[in-house]
Design a protein around this motif. Sequence first.
Motif, PDB file in Angstrom:
ATOM      1  N   ARG A  37       0.857  -1.183   0.000  1.00  0.00           N
ATOM      2  CA  ARG A  37       0.000   0.000   0.000  1.00  0.00           C
ATOM      3  C   ARG A  37       0.895   1.235   0.000  1.00  0.00           C
ATOM      4  O   ARG A  37       1.758   1.388   0.874  1.00  0.00           O
ATOM      5  CB  ARG A  37      -0.909   0.011   1.234  1.00  0.00           C
ATOM      6  CG  ARG A  37      -1.883  -1.149   1.265  1.00  0.00           C
ATOM      7  CD  ARG A  37      -2.564  -1.284   2.613  1.00  0.00           C
ATOM      8  NE  ARG A  37      -3.419  -0.144   2.926  1.00  0.00           N
ATOM      9  CZ  ARG A  37      -4.691  -0.043   2.580  1.00  0.00           C
ATOM     10  NH1 ARG A  37      -5.270  -1.013   1.890  1.00  0.00           N
ATOM     11  NH2 ARG A  37      -5.417   1.010   2.931  1.00  0.00           N
TER      12      ARG A  37
ATOM     13  N   TRP B 275       0.606   5.397  -0.086  1.00  0.00           N
ATOM     14  CA  TRP B 275      -0.244   6.575   0.032  1.00  0.00           C
ATOM     15  C   TRP B 275       0.448   7.784  -0.572  1.00  0.00           C
ATOM     16  O   TRP B 275       1.625   8.034  -0.286  1.00  0.00           O
ATOM     17  CB  TRP B 275      -0.576   6.856   1.497  1.00  0.00           C
ATOM     18  CG  TRP B 275      -1.574   5.926   2.105  1.00  0.00           C
ATOM     19  CD1 TRP B 275      -1.339   4.953   3.040  1.00  0.00           C
ATOM     20  CD2 TRP B 275      -2.983   5.877   1.834  1.00  0.00           C
ATOM     21  NE1 TRP B 275      -2.503   4.298   3.369  1.00  0.00           N
ATOM     22  CE2 TRP B 275      -3.533   4.852   2.642  1.00  0.00           C
ATOM     23  CE3 TRP B 275      -3.828   6.590   0.987  1.00  0.00           C
ATOM     24  CZ2 TRP B 275      -4.888   4.540   2.629  1.00  0.00           C
ATOM     25  CZ3 TRP B 275      -5.177   6.271   0.982  1.00  0.00           C
ATOM     26  CH2 TRP B 275      -5.692   5.254   1.786  1.00  0.00           C
TER      27      TRP B 275
ATOM     28  N   LEU C 298      -4.426   6.105  -3.101  1.00  0.00           N
ATOM     29  CA  LEU C 298      -3.833   4.840  -2.679  1.00  0.00           C
ATOM     30  C   LEU C 298      -3.461   4.040  -3.915  1.00  0.00           C
ATOM     31  O   LEU C 298      -4.315   3.751  -4.761  1.00  0.00           O
ATOM     32  CB  LEU C 298      -4.826   4.046  -1.824  1.00  0.00           C
ATOM     33  CG  LEU C 298      -4.403   2.632  -1.433  1.00  0.00           C
ATOM     34  CD1 LEU C 298      -3.181   2.660  -0.523  1.00  0.00           C
ATOM     35  CD2 LEU C 298      -5.556   1.892  -0.752  1.00  0.00           C
TER      36      LEU C 298
ATOM     37  N   TYR D 281     -13.914   9.877   8.851  1.00  0.00           N
ATOM     38  CA  TYR D 281     -14.096   8.425   8.816  1.00  0.00           C
ATOM     39  C   TYR D 281     -15.579   8.075   8.798  1.00  0.00           C
ATOM     40  O   TYR D 281     -16.024   7.180   8.067  1.00  0.00           O
ATOM     41  CB  TYR D 281     -13.400   7.791  10.015  1.00  0.00           C
ATOM     42  CG  TYR D 281     -13.559   6.288  10.096  1.00  0.00           C
ATOM     43  CD1 TYR D 281     -13.310   5.474   8.993  1.00  0.00           C
ATOM     44  CD2 TYR D 281     -13.971   5.673  11.275  1.00  0.00           C
ATOM     45  CE1 TYR D 281     -13.453   4.099   9.066  1.00  0.00           C
ATOM     46  CE2 TYR D 281     -14.118   4.299  11.357  1.00  0.00           C
ATOM     47  CZ  TYR D 281     -13.858   3.518  10.252  1.00  0.00           C
ATOM     48  OH  TYR D 281     -14.008   2.151  10.327  1.00  0.00           O
TER      49      TYR D 281
ATOM     50  N   SER E 114     -10.572   1.406   7.503  1.00  0.00           N
ATOM     51  CA  SER E 114      -9.936   2.652   7.928  1.00  0.00           C
ATOM     52  C   SER E 114     -10.036   3.678   6.813  1.00  0.00           C
ATOM     53  O   SER E 114     -10.400   3.352   5.679  1.00  0.00           O
ATOM     54  CB  SER E 114      -8.466   2.416   8.302  1.00  0.00           C
ATOM     55  OG  SER E 114      -7.747   1.900   7.189  1.00  0.00           O
ATOM     56  N   TRP E 115      -9.674   4.920   7.152  1.00  0.00           N
ATOM     57  CA  TRP E 115      -9.732   6.017   6.199  1.00  0.00           C
ATOM     58  C   TRP E 115      -8.510   6.901   6.429  1.00  0.00           C
ATOM     59  O   TRP E 115      -8.125   7.150   7.580  1.00  0.00           O
ATOM     60  CB  TRP E 115     -11.009   6.824   6.401  1.00  0.00           C
ATOM     61  CG  TRP E 115     -11.230   7.901   5.388  1.00  0.00           C
ATOM     62  CD1 TRP E 115     -11.059   9.237   5.578  1.00  0.00           C
ATOM     63  CD2 TRP E 115     -11.657   7.740   4.033  1.00  0.00           C
ATOM     64  NE1 TRP E 115     -11.357   9.920   4.420  1.00  0.00           N
ATOM     65  CE2 TRP E 115     -11.733   9.022   3.453  1.00  0.00           C
ATOM     66  CE3 TRP E 115     -11.992   6.629   3.257  1.00  0.00           C
ATOM     67  CZ2 TRP E 115     -12.114   9.225   2.133  1.00  0.00           C
ATOM     68  CZ3 TRP E 115     -12.372   6.838   1.940  1.00  0.00           C
ATOM     69  CH2 TRP E 115     -12.435   8.113   1.389  1.00  0.00           C
ATOM     70  N   PRO E 116      -7.854   7.401   5.338  1.00  0.00           N
ATOM     71  CA  PRO E 116      -6.657   8.222   5.525  1.00  0.00           C
ATOM     72  C   PRO E 116      -7.010   9.609   6.064  1.00  0.00           C
ATOM     73  O   PRO E 116      -7.879  10.292   5.511  1.00  0.00           O
ATOM     74  CB  PRO E 116      -6.068   8.302   4.115  1.00  0.00           C
ATOM     75  CG  PRO E 116      -7.265   8.154   3.209  1.00  0.00           C
ATOM     76  CD  PRO E 116      -8.181   7.200   3.910  1.00  0.00           C
TER      77      PRO E 116
ATOM     78  N   GLU F  76      -4.007   6.083   9.215  1.00  0.00           N
ATOM     79  CA  GLU F  76      -5.285   5.459   8.904  1.00  0.00           C
ATOM     80  C   GLU F  76      -6.134   5.404  10.163  1.00  0.00           C
ATOM     81  O   GLU F  76      -5.725   4.835  11.180  1.00  0.00           O
ATOM     82  CB  GLU F  76      -5.069   4.054   8.335  1.00  0.00           C
ATOM     83  CG  GLU F  76      -4.307   4.067   7.016  1.00  0.00           C
ATOM     84  CD  GLU F  76      -3.903   2.692   6.529  1.00  0.00           C
ATOM     85  OE1 GLU F  76      -3.434   2.585   5.378  1.00  0.00           O
ATOM     86  OE2 GLU F  76      -4.052   1.714   7.300  1.00  0.00           O
ATOM     87  N   CYS F  77      -7.324   5.998  10.086  1.00  0.00           N
ATOM     88  CA  CYS F  77      -8.261   6.058  11.207  1.00  0.00           C
ATOM     89  C   CYS F  77      -9.362   5.035  10.983  1.00  0.00           C
ATOM     90  O   CYS F  77     -10.023   5.060   9.934  1.00  0.00           O
ATOM     91  CB  CYS F  77      -8.842   7.464  11.336  1.00  0.00           C
ATOM     92  SG  CYS F  77     -10.049   7.666  12.655  1.00  0.00           S
ATOM     93  N   GLY F  78      -9.556   4.120  11.930  1.00  0.00           N
ATOM     94  CA  GLY F  78     -10.559   3.089  11.766  1.00  0.00           C
ATOM     95  C   GLY F  78     -11.204   2.713  13.075  1.00  0.00           C
ATOM     96  O   GLY F  78     -10.944   3.312  14.121  1.00  0.00           O
TER      97      GLY F  78
END
Length: 448
Positions: free
Chosen positions: A278, A280, A291, A355, A367-369, A424-426
């Motif tokens: 991955r 970014w 991504l 998120y 997750s979300w960047p 990454e927020c999840g």
Amino acid sequence: MNAMGVLGTAEQVLALAPDEASRRAGSRLGAAGPWSGTGRGDGAVWGLCKGSGTRPYRTVVDTTGPAYSCDCPSRKFPCKHALGLLLLQASDGAAIEESAVPDWAGSWLTARRARAGSTAPTAESASAGSPADPEAARRRAERRAARITSGAEELEQRLADLLRGGLASAERSGYGLWEETAARMVDAQAPGLAGRVRELGAIPGSGPGWPVRLLEECALTHLLDRAWLTADRLPLPFATTVRSRVGLTVPVDGVPVRDHWLVLAQYDAADARLTTRRIWLHGTTSGRTALVLSYGAAGRAPQLALPVGAVLDGELTPHAGSGRLRAEPGERFVPVAGPAAPPPGGPVGAALDAYGRALGEDPWLDSWPVTLSGVVPTRAEYGWQLADADGREALPLTPAAQSRPGLWRLVALSGGTPVTVFGECGHRGFTPLAAWSPETPGETVPLV
């Protein structure tokens, strides 16, 4: 362009390593001792590295890619010799002098750049790449869709049986039944559903609170099943997301975005079948976060590798579907000089809002960047977290992030003062991937 246009520091070079063992081995080769016949020019660097045999290994790096070639037997990419050569150049700019490209390096560079320059397909390749019979291709797609539908209906029955018998039965029945169900999803040509089934099978008995986690994942799997079975009634972007989640290929869609792209992070995740890389990227003009995924066979690193902190001029074309984070790079990325500022960030609350909005478009997101600005790593009762400078809100770090060396790099960078962090927020917490201090905002510090 000189050979160091994109790989200016040892940290950037080491960020390309496929694993920790390669970092250590490459570092040992980052001195002049084992090298001979080194040179640089035309956007490349090359050299001969003494190995265990009588003949030295021929190593060349095209830094405009970057791309690598070495005749050593290593299956890692880049190998330790390519890393060592780049580290030698990064540590001492005078260690490798400008010179004419030798034949053995020139032939590889010429062939590689000829392939990269062939952006327009020929009539023959276009014909070969297109189905000979569009009607036959349509029928194949319909048959696969029918198999996936059959698999989704079978999985629905499996979930109904589980809930009817009680979640406690999942621990008693063991993993075998889940693996059998996953194999049937593979037979149905729905690898995305197969992956979710395997995750379900790993939850029972995995620690305190596992029934709650199992119920949550069963609900998400049920939602995906129902979405597939009613995909013809869904909005097109969401239907495309559902197709990608069950395992169908999502087409590249939209207008290519040309920008200067800051490489924010790069890391690998591997299973028994595949290694997924991955990467970014952040567009410094468009403000877009993208991504790029690259794959390698089990045990082998993917070929695409970009140095964290580098700024590259090139095009990315987004995939279809909700969110539209994933993108495909163009044939060539060209490094540009100068540092780049981090993406604009916000407080913890803004990250959670982002998120939440993303989940509205893709409920299966892990997750979300996001970029957090003005946060401080602090130790709480349950572990490490990133807290706003005023202490009002905080995000816990994921268990995986708390066990990585990057955590201590982040703590040292902060020193108790606010920093900017991308990650990454999840639902499991926040995974920091890169950071910047106020004193050196143009220096990207990798955390993975």
